[in-house]
Design an enzyme around this catalytic site. Structure first.
Site, short mmCIF file in Angstrom:
data_model
loop_
_atom_site.label_atom_id
_atom_site.label_comp_id
_atom_site.label_asym_id
_atom_site.label_seq_id
_atom_site.Cartn_x
_atom_site.Cartn_y
_atom_site.Cartn_z
N ASP A 9 0.87 -1.19 0.00
CA ASP A 9 0.00 0.00 0.00
C ASP A 9 0.91 1.23 0.00
OD1 ASP A 9 -3.08 0.88 1.39
OD2 ASP A 9 -1.41 2.30 1.34
N ASP A 109 -3.80 2.33 -5.02
CA ASP A 109 -2.48 2.34 -4.38
C ASP A 109 -2.14 1.02 -3.69
OD1 ASP A 109 -4.09 2.58 -2.11
OD2 ASP A 109 -2.64 3.84 -1.08
N GLU A 110 -2.82 -0.05 -4.10
CA GLU A 110 -2.56 -1.34 -3.46
C GLU A 110 -2.39 -2.45 -4.48
OE1 GLU A 110 -5.54 -2.21 -0.37
OE2 GLU A 110 -5.63 -0.04 -0.10
N1 DCP Z 1 -8.79 8.41 -1.14
C1 DCP Z 1 -9.83 9.31 -1.37
N2 DCP Z 1 -10.86 9.42 -0.45
C2 DCP Z 1 -10.86 8.66 0.68
C3 DCP Z 1 -9.80 7.74 0.91
C4 DCP Z 1 -8.77 7.65 -0.03
O1 DCP Z 1 -9.83 10.00 -2.39
N3 DCP Z 1 -11.86 8.79 1.57
C5 DCP Z 1 -7.68 8.33 -2.13
C6 DCP Z 1 -6.54 9.25 -1.74
C7 DCP Z 1 -5.49 8.32 -1.20
C8 DCP Z 1 -5.74 7.03 -1.95
O2 DCP Z 1 -7.14 7.01 -2.22
O3 DCP Z 1 -4.17 8.82 -1.41
C9 DCP Z 1 -5.34 5.80 -1.19
O4 DCP Z 1 -6.07 5.70 0.01
P1 DCP Z 1 -5.48 5.18 1.37
O5 DCP Z 1 -6.61 4.84 2.24
O6 DCP Z 1 -4.49 4.09 1.11
O7 DCP Z 1 -4.77 6.46 2.01
P2 DCP Z 1 -3.39 7.14 1.72
O8 DCP Z 1 -2.57 6.37 0.75
O9 DCP Z 1 -3.63 8.56 1.35
O10 DCP Z 1 -2.69 7.14 3.14
P3 DCP Z 1 -1.98 5.95 3.97
O11 DCP Z 1 -0.55 6.39 4.13
O12 DCP Z 1 -2.69 5.93 5.26
O13 DCP Z 1 -2.12 4.70 3.17
CA CA Z 2 -2.13 4.17 0.97
CA CA Z 3 -4.89 2.06 0.19
#
Ligand code: DCP
Ligand code: CA
Ligand code: CA
Length: 361
Positions: A9, A109-110
């Site tokens: 991730d 992102d996974e």
């Molecule tokens: N995303 C979004 N709205 C949300 C959750 C996520 O648009 N409610 C998008 C933005 C994030 C991406 O999806 O960058 C991936 O989500 P993640 O839950 O993996 O969160 P992040 O990668 O941003 O943070 P982390 O470091 O906690 O994985």
């Molecule tokens: Ca992420």
């Molecule tokens: Ca994710």
């Protein structure tokens, strides 16, 4: 036979990409926003970097609230750029996919890979593979990610979330029970707020309690099938396969033509950079292909696709041009329309003969 699964991730994905695009933002809170357009600050937060999270900013939060939290910090607010993130996502996942026997694009992102054979069923080697993947992604895309390794997808995913950012968590089969036991039940993917609250009314808060719960009672509350899934998950049991077998992957590129056209040579000319990109990937991934496909989309957005399977796998990019030209000619001959978009793909991929096979990494 026991499996080893790796889940990756990317850390604070959209915001980390934006930091790379704008190095001057590094160190500042960065908030990536989905603006609704109603007024200048209406909409929600997509994600933010860890600096912004320190001030309580969260995904899904109204932008106005994030602004209030970050007042006076010099925070940067940006609109989402999906095209950019999805291009980078594909690049990252292509790296990930080459390290395992099976790959699944789990979300933007996974990525999940099965590495039982690549790691020779050794958790020590699995960890080394994870370190290589992190290094390659950092080197090529300047992105950090968090990786979890476990005996199945469920444990690997929970492990990837365990230490963030830039984490690497390995959970061996005999450690699964202790690893999950004390976690809140909603750490299990699929248990949302509703199920969590309902389980709480039954006195079930952590995974260990769910594991030891009375199946009959859970069955009454959730139905037999869901109850079975809940208990299995709490035990860290998950038999689901990792998605696509590696051979079923494809490499494809598509573009909008400069003008709507049905001129074969013109289309082939436009395809040159795309073929070049595919050729670069063939070289980087050390693969051969045994199928070539061509796609044309006409002025009315109708899609035409044709593909041809080769007698023998090849890594020769000239073959792509040759066959694609033939397929484009066939499509053009079948309609009178002009075409707006054109694309090429290669399929039925395998590691090149004489090169290291996937199991030998
Ligand atoms: N995303 C979004 N709205 C949300 C959750 C996520 O648009 N409610 C998008 C933005 C994030 C991406 O999806 O960058 C991936 O989500 P993640 O839950 O993996 O969160 P992040 O990668 O941003 O943070 P982390 O470091 O906690 O994985
Ligand atoms: Ca992420
Ligand atoms: Ca994710």
């Amino acid at each position: 036979m026991e499996r080893i699964v790796l889940h990756l991730d990317i850390d604070y994905f959209f915001a980390q990409v934006e930091e790379n695009e704008h190095p001057e933002y590094k160190g500042k809170p960065v908030v990536v926003c989905v603006y609704s357009g109603r007024d200048e600050t209406s909409g929600v937060v997509s994600t933010s970097n860890y600096e912004a999270r320190k001030y309580g900013v969260k995904s899904g939060m109204p932008i106005k609230i994030a602004i209030a939290h970050l007042k006076g910090t010099g925070a940067v607010f940006l609109p989402v750029d999906h095209e950019l993130y999805s291009r980078i996502s594909q690049g990252v996942m292509e790296i990930v996919s080459t390290y395992g026997e099976k790959f699944e694009y789990a979300s933007i992102d996974e990525g999940v890979i099965e590495i039982s054979e690549a790691a020779h069923r050794s958790y020590g080697e699995a960890k080394e593979i994870a370190e290589k993947i992190k290094k390659e992604i950092l080197g090529k895309f300047h992105l950090t990610c968090s990786i979890g390794i476990g005996p199945n997808r469920l444990v690997a995913k929970i492990a990837s979330d365990f230490r963030k950012p830039n984490g690497l968590t390995v959970v061996k089969p005999d450690e699964v029970g202790a690893f999950l036991e004390k976690m809140d039940v909603d750490k299990i993917p699929g248990i949302g707020k509703k199920s969590r609250d309902f389980l709480a009314t039954m006195g079930i808060h952590v995974v260990g309690q769910l594991r030891d719960a009375d199946p009959a009672l859970l069955g009454e509350a959730f139905g037999k099938k869901t109850a079975g899934w809940l208990i299995n998950s709490a035990k860290g049991i998950d038999e689901t396969e990792v998605g696509i077998a590696w051979e079923q992957k494809q490499v494809s590129r598509i573009m909008t033509l400069k003008n709507d056209t049905r001129d074969l040579d013109g289309i082939m000319n436009s395809m040159k950079p795309l073929v070049q990109e595919i050729a670069d990937e063939i070289r980087e991934m050390e693969i051969s292909f045994s199928s070539v496909g061509a796609t044309l989309i006409d002025e009315n957005m109708k899609t035409f696709t044709k593909s041809r399977t080769l007698a023998h796998p090849t890594g020769d990019a000239n073959e792509i041009t040759k066959i694609a030209k033939m397929l484009f000619a066939e499509i053009i001959s079948e309609t009178k329309m002009n075409f707006r978009r054109a694309g090429i793909k290669i399929e039925k991929l395998e590691k090149r003969k004489g090169q290291k096979t996937l199991g030998e990494f």
